[in-house]
Write a protein that holds these residues in place. Sequence first.
Motif, PDB file in Angstrom:
ATOM      1  N   GLU A 187      51.241  40.468  47.357  1.00 51.64           N
ATOM      2  CA  GLU A 187      52.603  40.768  47.766  1.00 51.64           C
ATOM      3  C   GLU A 187      52.655  41.934  48.478  1.00 51.64           C
ATOM      4  O   GLU A 187      53.047  42.273  49.767  1.00 51.64           O
ATOM      5  CB  GLU A 187      53.624  40.600  46.751  1.00 51.64           C
ATOM      6  CG  GLU A 187      53.713  39.376  46.052  1.00 51.64           C
ATOM      7  CD  GLU A 187      54.814  39.502  44.935  1.00 51.64           C
ATOM      8  OE1 GLU A 187      56.295  39.388  45.357  1.00 51.64           O
ATOM      9  OE2 GLU A 187      54.410  39.697  43.863  1.00 51.64           O
ATOM     10  N   LEU A 188      51.825  43.001  47.877  1.00 50.40           N
ATOM     11  CA  LEU A 188      51.661  44.168  48.592  1.00 50.40           C
ATOM     12  C   LEU A 188      50.428  44.513  49.157  1.00 50.40           C
ATOM     13  O   LEU A 188      50.164  45.610  49.917  1.00 50.40           O
ATOM     14  CB  LEU A 188      52.122  45.424  47.447  1.00 50.40           C
ATOM     15  CG  LEU A 188      53.482  45.254  46.502  1.00 50.40           C
ATOM     16  CD1 LEU A 188      53.533  46.439  45.711  1.00 50.40           C
ATOM     17  CD2 LEU A 188      54.550  45.095  47.839  1.00 50.40           C
ATOM     18  N   ASP A 189      49.549  43.656  49.202  1.00 50.50           N
ATOM     19  CA  ASP A 189      48.336  43.821  49.741  1.00 50.50           C
ATOM     20  C   ASP A 189      47.646  45.015  49.137  1.00 50.50           C
ATOM     21  O   ASP A 189      46.953  45.743  49.972  1.00 50.50           O
ATOM     22  CB  ASP A 189      48.305  43.751  51.264  1.00 50.50           C
ATOM     23  CG  ASP A 189      46.876  43.476  51.691  1.00 50.50           C
ATOM     24  OD1 ASP A 189      45.979  42.916  51.263  1.00 50.50           O
ATOM     25  OD2 ASP A 189      46.537  43.945  52.904  1.00 50.50           O
ATOM     26  N   GLN A 190      47.474  45.251  47.976  1.00 50.56           N
ATOM     27  CA  GLN A 190      46.760  46.286  47.373  1.00 50.56           C
ATOM     28  C   GLN A 190      45.838  45.737  45.988  1.00 50.56           C
ATOM     29  O   GLN A 190      46.046  44.849  45.636  1.00 50.56           O
ATOM     30  CB  GLN A 190      47.752  47.463  46.504  1.00 50.56           C
ATOM     31  CG  GLN A 190      48.718  47.822  47.450  1.00 50.56           C
ATOM     32  CD  GLN A 190      49.775  48.797  46.957  1.00 50.56           C
ATOM     33  OE1 GLN A 190      50.111  49.911  47.501  1.00 50.56           O
ATOM     34  NE2 GLN A 190      50.241  48.639  45.666  1.00 50.56           N
ATOM     35  N   LEU A 191      44.797  46.709  46.093  1.00 53.12           N
ATOM     36  CA  LEU A 191      43.814  46.440  44.808  1.00 53.12           C
ATOM     37  C   LEU A 191      44.124  47.413  43.805  1.00 53.12           C
ATOM     38  O   LEU A 191      43.858  48.652  43.978  1.00 53.12           O
ATOM     39  CB  LEU A 191      42.541  46.374  45.471  1.00 53.12           C
ATOM     40  CG  LEU A 191      41.248  45.733  44.505  1.00 53.12           C
ATOM     41  CD1 LEU A 191      41.566  44.552  44.116  1.00 53.12           C
ATOM     42  CD2 LEU A 191      40.068  46.322  44.826  1.00 53.12           C
ATOM     43  N   TYR A 192      44.378  46.879  42.499  1.00 52.21           N
ATOM     44  CA  TYR A 192      44.413  47.861  41.339  1.00 52.21           C
ATOM     45  C   TYR A 192      43.180  47.951  40.468  1.00 52.21           C
ATOM     46  O   TYR A 192      42.801  46.809  40.217  1.00 52.21           O
ATOM     47  CB  TYR A 192      45.670  47.596  40.547  1.00 52.21           C
ATOM     48  CG  TYR A 192      46.913  47.031  41.274  1.00 52.21           C
ATOM     49  CD1 TYR A 192      47.652  48.317  42.072  1.00 52.21           C
ATOM     50  CD2 TYR A 192      47.451  46.128  41.467  1.00 52.21           C
ATOM     51  CE1 TYR A 192      48.387  47.974  42.872  1.00 52.21           C
ATOM     52  CE2 TYR A 192      48.744  45.746  42.168  1.00 52.21           C
ATOM     53  CZ  TYR A 192      49.259  46.869  42.979  1.00 52.21           C
ATOM     54  OH  TYR A 192      50.359  46.732  43.658  1.00 52.21           O
TER      55      TYR A 192
END
Length: 722
Positions: free
Chosen positions: A264-269
């Motif tokens: 959804e936010l195009d982030q990798l945690y």
Amino acid sequence: MTRKTEIMRPIIGLALIASVLQAFAGPVSPERLLNAEADNANWLSHGRSYREQRYSPLDQINSANAEQLGLAWYFETDTHLGLETTPLVIDGVLYFTGAWSTAYAVDARTGALLWKYDPEVPREKSITACCGVVNRGLAAWEDKLYLGTVDGRLIAIDQESGKPVWSTRTTDPTKAYSITGAPRVAKGLVFIGNGGSEFGTRGYVSAYDANTGEMRWRWHTIPGNPAEGFENEAMEKAAATWNGEWWQYGGGGTVWDAIVYDPELDQLYLGVGNGAPHNRRIRSPGGGDNLYLSSVVALDPDTGDYLWHYQEVPADNWDYTASQQITLADITWQGEARKVIVHAPKAGFVYLIDRHDGTLLSAEPFTTVTWASHYDMSTGRPVEVEGQDYDGEPAMVYPSAIGGHNWQPMAYNPESKMLYIPELDMGMLFDEIKAPDYKHLKRHFNTGYKLSQDALPQPVTQGILKHFPKSHLLAWDVEKAEIAWKLPHPYIHNGGVLATGGNLVFQGTSDGRFLAVSADKGEILWSFDAQNSILPGPVTYTVDGEQYVAVGVGRGGALTMNTGKSYPTENPNNRIMAFKLQGSATLPPAPEPERPLPPPRTQASEAEIEEGRKLFDRFCARCHGATAVGDGSIPDMRYLAPIWHENFEAVVLNGLMEQAGMPRFDDVLNAKQVANIHAYVIERAHEDHALRQQTGWWAELKAKATDLTTRVMAWFIRLTTS
């Protein structure tokens, strides 16, 4: 051969071929992964979907009929070395991993083996795996599966045949790195971290092209030697939060488990691990927060560029990794819709973190916590409790270095907003080491505090391990930030969790039970005797419209290997078990344990045996168990056959069994020290034999007295440290 048999043979053959063809899974396209939450039949990625909630809406098995569950099938591996795997289930095929990074594919209907892939990890690498040669699973993308290996390789496997497609080395083989975590895959990239901070490594995460194995980017979690320059601006800023020559010690920060992509936010945690050494006064004298230890870090998945971070435990001093499972959720928080990370790591707090920018929304304890009183919400920082940093004085601290929640996965129900945590309520005595040559010690965990305490009688030690730690399956109301219910377990180190739409939570226990628990009330509705500890998280899926629940069964890993048999299960066999309604399969009887008579005592003095105990604690206990009480995943030293006593020095000092995974210790021990360890092991064998020989009212009275003593000791310790 009869005419009827001749006629039936080709028909049976065609039926078998058809069955095998039906078992082959289809490709896992990007679209399938993005829509995994709507695919109730399969379990396509480590946490079922990119949100890693470990929740399935399947409700064919539910709280009204759970008591009708039975064993559908089981598949037995050829090792006792522990299962931590979360299986993938793709179109009727179940894929899982076992010890030594071995991958398997079995028919999800029957458990029949389809293929097995062994990457042939060199057995001498066992010494650099902090917590056993275990593996937590695979990732799937298109027609390939991806596997990380204990010796630091990332391997692509053909999904249908089990043959390797490409392999790349992702760690330096000259350093003590290992991979036990499951890769993650998104946007055509495979993301993989590593472990090894216990031995003084520097953590990082790498991204590889899913088709070719070419590395696209690498992001280090902590800064290296400033004299060599910094890889990026994030490392330069982080260096300002360190002091001394931290790079000489490695620094830590390995990402050994949690890596989560947010489409959804195009982030990798990333969940970043602990410092190395754990003791912050050794690794960073003069203070500093030591970024990005014990942090959740967000990166751009395409480039690896830093986006934001939230540090849960600044200047980590207790091995409080943030590596535990990261779950993504949409909740209402204080009247506002928020996209959040829900995190319940070792430090003992449930953190709610805004996924957009890393803002801390809430941090509340879910277990006994003494290192911090609370979090200052104006700064987002914990308020540490005076004296809990063991600076100059030992301190009993909760949670222990094992944590309030470790690698065993939790589950989150997005409908009820309930989080189900396999909680571990356990403290630990931290006592500082200040040896100036600490960084030069070999084969020793990079802690900075003592790992060996004063000797206690075996029954007392094992009694404390039974009664001092507490554990629960804990339901946490995420939107209220409070405990909803707690189901106590009799022993520590229980399994991961699965939540379903049938108002059920599934969990295995260390004493060998597989449980179905009502999700709303925490009541046990069904229990199955699996004959061995159950540590990993279960999965659920359907084949031909029938729901199954599958789970890995087998001891292994840090706590069970170190604490030994502090719970009553004797079967060392590792299995995958699958259950369904009206399942009628049965397990074979558990084998009787072999307990040969102990050999004659040596001529070692009490002082030499005591030295042997201390050396055993330092070099042997992490695999063979505290006070030499093994967990069964590897040999229990008290029950060695005569041939191993005859060759004890050859095994320990000269590497006689190195190719089987038993390391050699000639670089840190001499023959006299090995003889003292052997004398201690023999002494422990005699003590155990004497205890088992005692019968009648006297033995029963002694057992009750010991049990009562340890319960009182545990109660007193908890009372004085809470």
